[in-house]
Scaffold this active site. Structure first.
Site, PDB file in Angstrom:
ATOM      1  N   LYS A  61       6.765   2.226   4.507  1.00 44.11           N
ATOM      2  CA  LYS A  61       6.185   1.273   3.562  1.00 44.11           C
ATOM      3  C   LYS A  61       6.212   1.906   2.171  1.00 44.11           C
ATOM      4  CE  LYS A  61       1.821  -1.313   3.014  1.00 44.11           C
ATOM      5  NZ  LYS A  61       0.437  -1.458   3.551  1.00 44.11           N
ATOM      6  N   SER A 136      -0.552  -6.222   4.745  1.00 41.15           N
ATOM      7  CA  SER A 136       0.371  -5.935   3.667  1.00 41.15           C
ATOM      8  C   SER A 136       1.628  -5.189   4.107  1.00 41.15           C
ATOM      9  CB  SER A 136      -0.358  -5.128   2.588  1.00 41.15           C
ATOM     10  OG  SER A 136      -0.733  -3.858   3.082  1.00 41.15           O
ATOM     11  N   SER A 160      -3.853  -4.162   7.625  1.00 39.78           N
ATOM     12  CA  SER A 160      -2.487  -4.247   7.101  1.00 39.78           C
ATOM     13  C   SER A 160      -1.402  -3.641   7.986  1.00 39.78           C
ATOM     14  CB  SER A 160      -2.405  -3.605   5.713  1.00 39.78           C
ATOM     15  OG  SER A 160      -2.943  -4.469   4.749  1.00 39.78           O
TER      16      SER A 160
END
Lengths: 469, 93
Positions: A61, A136, A160
């Site tokens: 990420k 996210s 997330s």
């Protein structure tokens, strides 16, 4: 020919060990898959051309600092920022020989539940490109689900990792707070942020957690997990006490198809030999969301004060001096969601409101921890759906921040208490994956892996999205 | 409205955000709705509950004060929007 759609990280490891594929060949197979499928999905913000390492490639990420590779946290304010140091998790992956495939898309500063808040455009769900992958860590989830990475790292503050894993039909672990270093992770809410593995199988998840977990002198909030990480083998649940918190399973907004899939999985726990009983978290679910949306923004307002146009990132010159430069830089560099949360946090911390909002939220946090501790006196794991809904349509919640916040209503309570949570796919509703959440006491990852693995084997969920088969 | 336009402007100033008129209007409405929702925490009487700032019961963590290599100045400045003579350069205060 390497079939990246089906290949698990454990199988990829086998290919390397048996000399049937090299790390470089694997890396290049994933880059080919990205060229083929990521035009539509946009799981990646950028890829790395050369395989550095002899192990199974991995995606990070874009909130995870990687030396020499641009790291933006999904924000315009960090466009072009190239870290001069590695995060500890990046160092650990490097030491384990895992070559970086690329950096994945995310909601700006990890604030969001759909990846639509990325300043670089949304990611789409591999099961249905008209829908969001969750967030996210939506880019990491979509990458693993679509065979664009064998495994990936995400971060989880309010859900997330767990929620996008649920919406994309993969396995996601939010580890016990403090077991994985936050050094070099772009900070959002420091008392909640945790890095977690996102994988196709529970065993892959345990393998990756084993690599990244452990005390780090660069992050003094870290601790060594008390037991070594065990790779799950057992396929029964004899001796496991499974608690079904009423409030997490009957919360308003849980779709009927999601409830059915979760209920079937609870029944399966019984079939596999677990003792199943009802329990209660009376205030954790009712007050958890409100508690989170005071604590996390308060911490964010402080953490995001570092983006001032001086040391790194965007600068927009002002008319008169440094103050107008700060204000213009931050207005131009941040998207709506970080601005809302910064202001909400600054408000909750400001004179006259501190006790009523932030102070009270910290006390609710104590109540949530106590309620979970009470439930764990009778049960080894607590279970529920991970997300109240399956993947929703792009744009469906984009204009209504509160509706978006409700996506995390089932993941937030245990996060506030620092507890680990594992989401595994448990079936389909309307052709879209449903995630099943397993919550344990602090440092109970081995139990979560055992239960998750046994359920995964019994469910036999096909992690390859139907439309890609 | 749980928060007024003037309060939004005040908080934006505290947070060093120069908002456009459009944003002020939008955020006043959205922050009002969010604040009404989070004010739910005040329903509970928690006068005898201790606050939690951190999920783990950690005591102080000490380390030996041993020098080790730090980031070279050139690296530290590598991402700076402006620099001069080995320093970050910012507009006058």
């Amino acid at each position: 020919m390497i079939d990246t759609l089906r290949l698990t990280a454990e199988e990829a490891m086998g290919l390397i060990e048996r000399g049937e594929a090299s790390a470089a060949e694997l890396h290049s197979a994933y880059l080919d898959a990205i060229r083929e499928r990521d035009g539509e999905l946009h799981a990646y913000l950028r890829t790395v051309d050369e395989a550095d390492g002899a192990g199974v490639p991995i995606a990070f990420k874009d909130v995870i600092s990687s030396r020499g590779v641009e790291t933006t946290a999904g924000s315009k304010i960090l466009e072009g920022y190239v870290p001069v140091f590695d995060s500890t998790v990046a160092t650990r992956c490097r030491e384990a020989g895992l070559p970086l495939i690329g950096k994945t898309n995310m909601d700006e500063f990890a604030m969001g539940s759909s990846t639509e808040n990325s300043a670089y455009g949304p990611t789409r769900n591999p099961w249905d490109p008209g829908r969001v992958p969750g967030g996210s860590s939506g880019g990491s989830a979509a990458a693993v689900a679509a065979g664009l990475a064998p495994w990936a790292l995400g971060t989880d503050t309010g859900g997330s990792v767990k929620q996008p894993a649920s919406l994309c039909g993969i396995v996601g672990l939010r580890p016990t707070y403090g077991t994985v270093s936050r050094y070099g992770i772009v900070a959002f809410a420091s008392s909640l942020d945790q890095v977690g593995p996102m994988t196709k199988t529970v065993r892959d998840n345990a393998l990756l957690y084993r690599i990244i977990a452990g005390r780090d002198p660069c992050d003094t909030t870290t601790v060594e997990p008390p037991q070594p990480v065990e790779l799950p083998e057992r396929e029964d649940l004899k001796g496991i006490r499974v608690g079904v918190p009423k409030e997490l399973n009957e919360a308003e907004g849980i779709e009927p198809g999601v409830k059915e899939a979760a209920d079937r999985t609870i029944e399966l726990c019984r079939t596999l030999g677990a003792e199943v009983g009802e329990t209660t978290l009376p205030r954790s679910v009712e007050y958890g969301l409100a508690c989170y949306y005071l604590v996390a923004p308060a911490e964010a307002s402080s953490n995001l004060s570092r983006y001032d146009g001086v040391r790194y990132g965007l600068r927009v010159e002002g008319e008169n001096g440094v103050r107008s430069m700060y204000e213009r830089t931050r207005d131009a560099g941040f998207g709506d969601e970080p601005k809302r949360r910064i202001m909400l946090g600054a408000y909750a911390l400001s004179a006259g409101y501190y006790e009523a909002y932030y102070g009270q939220a910290q006390k609710v946090r104590t109540v949530i921890a106590q309620e979970h501790a009470a439930a764990f006196r009778s049960f080894d794991v607590l279970v529920s759906p991970t997300s109240p809904t399956v993947a929703f349509r792009l744009g469906e919640k984009a204009e209504n921040p509160l509706a978006m916040y409700l996506s995390d209503v089932l993941t937030i309570p245990s996060n506030m208490a620092g507890l680990p949570g594992l989401s595994i796919p448990c079936g389909l509703s309307e052709g879209l994956p449903v995630g099943f959440q397993l919550i344990g006491p602090q440092f109970s990852e081995n139990t979560l892996f055992h239960v998750g693995h046994a359920l995964e084997r019994a469910i036999g969920f096909d992690v390859v999205p139907g439309r890609l088969q | 409205m749980a928060i007024t336009r003037d309060e939004v402007l005040h908080v934006a100033r505290l947070a060093r955000l120069e908002l456009t008129d459009d944003e002020i209007e939008r955020f006043t409405e959205q922050l009002s709705a969010i604040l009404e929702a989070v004010a739910k925490v005040s329903e509970l009487d928690l006068s005898d509950v201790e606050p939690t700032a951190h999920p783990l019961d950690l005591v102080n963590v000490w380390a030996e004060d041993e020098p080790r290599p730090s980031i070279p100045v050139e690296d530290a400045l590598a991402n700076a929007p402006d620099r001069e003579a080995g320093f970050f350069k910012a507009p006058p205060a």
